[in-house]
Structures are given as C-alpha cells and as structure tokens.
Design an enzyme around this catalytic site. Structure first.
Site, PDB file in Angstrom:
ATOM      1  N   ILE A  15       3.149  -0.362  14.463  1.00 14.89           N
ATOM      2  CA  ILE A  15       3.091  -1.809  14.223  1.00 14.89           C
ATOM      3  C   ILE A  15       4.243  -2.497  14.957  1.00 14.89           C
ATOM      4  CG2 ILE A  15       3.059  -3.652  12.484  1.00 14.89           C
ATOM      5  CD1 ILE A  15       2.023  -1.619  10.453  1.00 14.89           C
ATOM      6  N   LEU A  38      13.899   6.518  17.192  1.00 14.42           N
ATOM      7  CA  LEU A  38      12.966   7.383  17.949  1.00 14.42           C
ATOM      8  C   LEU A  38      12.756   8.720  17.242  1.00 14.42           C
ATOM      9  CD1 LEU A  38      13.776   6.820  21.739  1.00 14.42           C
ATOM     10  CD2 LEU A  38      12.047   5.728  20.303  1.00 14.42           C
ATOM     11  N   THR A 137       4.177  -2.335   1.779  1.00 12.40           N
ATOM     12  CA  THR A 137       2.799  -1.843   1.791  1.00 12.40           C
ATOM     13  C   THR A 137       2.069  -2.174   0.494  1.00 12.40           C
ATOM     14  OG1 THR A 137       1.532   0.230   1.765  1.00 12.40           O
ATOM     15  CG2 THR A 137       3.803   0.388   1.067  1.00 12.40           C
ATOM     16  N   ASP A 138       0.729  -2.175   0.565  1.00  9.06           N
ATOM     17  CA  ASP A 138      -0.068  -2.372  -0.651  1.00  9.06           C
ATOM     18  C   ASP A 138       0.059  -1.181  -1.605  1.00  9.06           C
ATOM     19  OD1 ASP A 138      -1.561  -0.535   0.838  1.00  9.06           O
ATOM     20  OD2 ASP A 138      -3.384  -1.764   0.937  1.00  9.06           O
ATOM     21  N   GLU A 139       0.510  -0.027  -1.059  1.00  8.44           N
ATOM     22  CA  GLU A 139       0.536   1.196  -1.878  1.00  8.44           C
ATOM     23  C   GLU A 139       1.540   1.137  -3.021  1.00  8.44           C
ATOM     24  OE1 GLU A 139       0.501   4.955   0.053  1.00  8.44           O
ATOM     25  OE2 GLU A 139      -0.801   4.266   1.669  1.00  8.44           O
ATOM     26  N   TYR A 162       6.134   8.632  -0.701  1.00  3.25           N
ATOM     27  CA  TYR A 162       6.160   7.529   0.274  1.00  3.25           C
ATOM     28  C   TYR A 162       6.154   6.180  -0.442  1.00  3.25           C
ATOM     29  CZ  TYR A 162       4.348   3.906   3.377  1.00  3.25           C
ATOM     30  OH  TYR A 162       4.167   2.711   4.045  1.00  3.25           O
ATOM     31  N   LYS A 166       9.055   3.256  -0.703  1.00  3.11           N
ATOM     32  CA  LYS A 166       8.857   1.864  -0.252  1.00  3.11           C
ATOM     33  C   LYS A 166       9.104   0.907  -1.424  1.00  3.11           C
ATOM     34  CE  LYS A 166       7.562   0.503   3.266  1.00  3.11           C
ATOM     35  NZ  LYS A 166       8.300   0.124   4.518  1.00  3.11           N
ATOM     36  N   LYS A 201      -2.396   9.755  11.228  1.00  2.00           N
ATOM     37  CA  LYS A 201      -3.125   8.835  10.348  1.00  2.00           C
ATOM     38  C   LYS A 201      -4.619   8.967  10.626  1.00  2.00           C
ATOM     39  CE  LYS A 201       0.952   7.404   9.101  1.00  2.00           C
ATOM     40  NZ  LYS A 201       1.753   6.461   9.840  1.00  2.00           N
ATOM     41  N   PRO A 217     -11.534  16.402   9.535  1.00  2.00           N
ATOM     42  CA  PRO A 217     -11.213  16.779   8.148  1.00  2.00           C
ATOM     43  C   PRO A 217     -11.146  15.593   7.181  1.00  2.00           C
ATOM     44  CG  PRO A 217      -9.222  16.748   9.492  1.00  2.00           C
ATOM     45  CD  PRO A 217     -10.344  16.363  10.399  1.00  2.00           C
ATOM     46  N   ARG A 226     -10.090   2.188   1.416  1.00  2.00           N
ATOM     47  CA  ARG A 226      -8.913   1.538   2.006  1.00  2.00           C
ATOM     48  C   ARG A 226      -9.359   0.202   2.584  1.00  2.00           C
ATOM     49  NH1 ARG A 226      -7.137   4.871  -0.666  1.00  2.00           N
ATOM     50  NH2 ARG A 226      -5.569   6.491  -0.241  1.00  2.00           N
ATOM     51  N   PRO A 295      -3.144  15.774  -2.768  1.00  2.00           N
ATOM     52  CA  PRO A 295      -2.686  15.717  -4.169  1.00  2.00           C
ATOM     53  C   PRO A 295      -2.363  14.274  -4.562  1.00  2.00           C
ATOM     54  CG  PRO A 295      -1.443  17.358  -2.903  1.00  2.00           C
ATOM     55  CD  PRO A 295      -2.280  16.592  -1.912  1.00  2.00           C
TER      56      PRO A 295
END
Ligand code: NAD
Ligand code: DAU
Length: 357
Positions: A15, A38, A137-139, A162, A166, A201, A217, A226, A295
């Site tokens: 992004i 980096l 993030t929305d998460e 994660y 955040k 991703k 997969p 999503r 998980p």
C-alpha cells in the site's frame, strides 16, 4: 488542508508504494520521505518511476530505532506522517509473533515518542496543521457472523497476534493524542489487493501458484468472507484522510465488496483463463485444493463506511472484477518484480509452506 512534506513509513510495501505514487501526483506535494526498513515485504522495485522524481527520497531505517526516527524528523521537517510500516501477514503472526510485537507495538510507540517531541518543538501554526495518520485494519474489531457491520464505536476484539498488535498500536496512538495533544487520525482499511503485493497474501499467492501450474490452497471450506478494496482506492482514501481528517477521527476505508474466499479464487481462475497464457477451460479451477484451516480463522469482516465516505469526500471506484483484471495483468507484465521476490526469503517461505517448483 493538503500536506506538503510527507514522511511515509513502510513506503516500500504494497500500500505504501501506491500511497507514495499518489502523493507525487499532487502538485501540493513538495517532498516525500520514504522511511522503510526493507524487510522481506519491502521492495524498491515497486518505486522505480517515483524514485526519478526529485521530490522523493528514501531512507532505509526502522521505526524501532529512536535515534533514526529523531534524525529523520529533524532533517526532513514533515508536516504529516503516514504510518504504514508494519508486519502485516496473519499467518506469519501465528508462527513468529515476536516481530509483530516489535514492529507494530514497540515501533509505533517509538515513532509516537519521537513525533510528539518533534511536534511540540514546532511553531504554533505548523503544530496546528500537523497530522499523524496511523493506518490500521478492520481486523482489530474481531470477527462477525453472517450479518452486522463494524461501526466507529465498535469495541476492539482482535483474535490473532497480528490484529492484537495492530490494536495495541491503535491504543498507543489514541493515548498520545489524549495525553500529549498530538493530532492523530486512524484509518481502518479492509482487505486490499492490486499490483506489487507480496505473494503471501491470498490474491497474489493464487496468481503466482496458478501461473506456475501449482495447486491453489484454500483454507478450510473457503466460506470466510472478506471485503476487498483495490489498492489505488485505499491510497486515495488515506490521502483524503490526511487532507480532510479531523484530529481524533476514525475513518473506515473499506471497499464495500464482500466475497467468500472461494468465490475470489474462482473469479481469479476465470480471469487468468481470459487474459493469461492459453490453457484448456477449467484448468485453473481444477487446481483448487482445500487445505487445513488457519487457526482461529476470522469468519467475516464488514465495516459501515458511509460516514467516512461523506466526511472524506471519497468512495472506492474499482469494481472487484476490474481491479482483479488490472492486478492479474500487472503480475503477467512484470516478471522482473516477480523474480525479485521469488528468491531469498520468499522462496524459502514458499518451500516450507506449499513447495515450489
Ligand atoms: P506490506 O507488508 O506490504 O509492507 C510493510 C512495509 O513496512 C514494508 O515495506 C516493510 O519493509 C516495512 N517495514 C516493516 N517493518 C518496518 C520497520 N520496523 N521500520 C520501517 N519499515 C518497516 O504492508 P501493506 O499490506 O502495504 O500494509 C501497510 C499498512 O496497512 C500496514 O500497517 C497494515 O497493517 C495496514 N493494512 C493493510 C491491509 C492489506 O490488506 N494489505 C489492510 C488494512 C490495513
Ligand atoms: O482485513 C484487512 C487485513 O487483510 C490486513 O490488515 C492484513 O494486513 C492483510 O494481510 C489481510 O488479512 P487476511 O488474513 O484477511 O488476508 P490474507 O490474504 O492472508 O487472507 C485472505 C483470506 O484468504 C483469509 O480468509 C485466509 C484465506 N487464505 C489465505 C491464504 C494466504 C486462503 O484460503 N489461502 C491462502 O493461501
């Protein structure tokens, strides 16, 4: 007000590189500093055109290093910071949580500490105009069932290392705003896709697996949902939030295009058949393989973005099918970029997780 001297953390990422390209298209932009460590996810090949612009400079440095952050602020004198630097992949956070704590929590704290000292040293007028925009993030709001949406006052309920890291970063941002008056804005983005995304991703992983003739997969039954947003739409939203967002404001920059993972992969298979190398009909779909579920896999995210769209005079423009086509075309036409990440750590990760021919 449009910012003119903008420090972007994580500008070599997916992004961030589109945000920098977007900033450099604005005549009000006088200078952009890309402050990026980096890591495996940062790629300067994503900024080849932008690097030719005299307004652009790059500094390889970590948000965890207080002295480097202080020096960058003193030398560059930003009127806006767009904070995108982060560890961003949920699966990695399950296997290696520590780097998520270090970068997302500690790194954000150190960046805030240095920024607030810098901000306090600014003359009143510049201090008033200054903005610290944190990209979240929305998460952080957890997982939804089949109905309902997240709202600006939804409680935090993260479920992965994660999203927890955040969330912690969001709380740090709000605490600096409340305790020290730092003018902060938080944007909550939904699942972003487009060119130059590291192929861990879902969408870029599937594109490269498919083009390589490998299996696709899909975790569990593929029925998780999503909300997808094209990267240019996300970058435009972040820019609008930097210009029009109010200190203390929370903005939902979602795509409002919800799909199950299985539908995303099936649409991708059809797009590849249409614009990729010739294959027999149904070739890619036959490669879909249902594998062990992630998980704690969140079922669904969905944000009510109507207020943000009004407040920021913004809305997403790309329909999912169009954005996906652009994305596939980009990966087909940029073999040098793809090759750059198919070596080193990316290759090792792929080997360990899915095998790589
Ligand atoms: P990315 O993983 O593609 O890039 C992250 C960038 O941060 C890389 O260039 C990396 O080198 C840099 N970085 C990592 N650690 C650093 C450190 N310690 N110091 C300086 N730079 C460091 O990330 P992305 O997908 O572009 O996401 C950008 C931001 O947007 C993140 O904060 C992420 O949480 C958020 N976000 C992403 C999505 C999405 O779907 N990709 C959705 C919502 C929010
Ligand atoms: O919602 C915003 C978030 O979107 C961002 O904050 C994160 O940085 C970003 O990584 C993304 O998180 P997700 O976990 O939703 O994205 P990912 O691409 O990893 O997975 C998308 C969905 O696809 C998820 O339900 C898991 C599934 N999946 C993913 C991979 C990599 C698969 O079924 N197979 C896969 O191989």
């Amino acid at each position: 007000m449009a910012p003119s001297r903008i420090l972007v953390t994580g500008g070599a990422g997916f992004i961030g590189s589109t945000v920098i390209a977007t900033l450099l298209k604005k005549s009000s932009t006088q200078a952009v500093l890309n402050f990026d460590a980096l890591t495996y996810a940062g790629n300067l090949l994503s900024l080849q055109e932008e690097a030719k612009d005299p307004r652009y400079t790059f500094q390889r440095a970590s948000v965890q290093n207080l002295e480097e952050v202080q020096r960058a602020l003193e030398d560059f004198q930003p009127d806006c910071i767009l904070h995108l630097a982060a560890e961003t992949h949920v699966d990695r956070s399950l296997n290696h949580p520590q780097t998520f704590l270090e970068t997302n929590v500690l790194g954000t704290g150190i960046l805030l500490q240095a920024t607030s000292a810098y901000w306090e040293s600014l003359p009143l007028e510049k201090a008033d105009a200054f903005r610290f925009l944190h990209v979240s993030t929305d998460e952080v709001f957890g997982s939804l069932g089949d109905s309902g949406q997240f709202h600006q006052d939804s409680p935090y309920a993260p479920t992965s290392p994660y999203s927890a890291s955040k969330s912690a970063a969001d709380h740090l941002v709000r605490s600096w705003e409340k305790s020290f008056g730092l003018p902060c804005i938080i944007t909550h983005g939904s699942n972003c896709y487009g060119p130059k995304q590291f192929p861990e991703k879902l969408i870029p992983l599937m594109i490269l697996q498919a083009l390589n003739g490998d299996s696709l997969p899909v975790y569990g039954d593929g029925q998780q949902i999503r909300d997808w947003i094209y990267v240019q739409d996300q970058a435009d939203a972040i820019y609008q939030a930097a210009c029009l967002g109010k200190p203390g404001g929370t903005y939902f920059t979602g795509g409002s295009q919800e799909q199950t993972n299985l539908l995303v992969v099936e649409t991708l298979c059809r797009t590849l058949e249409e614009i990729g190398p010739f294959v027999e009909s149904g070739f890619y779909k036959k490669k879909i393989k249902f594998v062990q579920d992630r998980p704690g896999h969140d079922y669904r995210y969905s944000m009510d973005c109507r207020k943000t769209q009004l407040d920021l005079d913004w809305k997403p423009h790309y329909a999912f099918a169009d954005g996906l086509r652009e994305t596939v075309r980009w990966y087909l036409n940029n073999p040098a970029w793809v090759k750059s990440i198919q070596t080193g750590e990316y290759r090792q990760w792929m080997d360990e997780n899915y095998g790589w021919r």
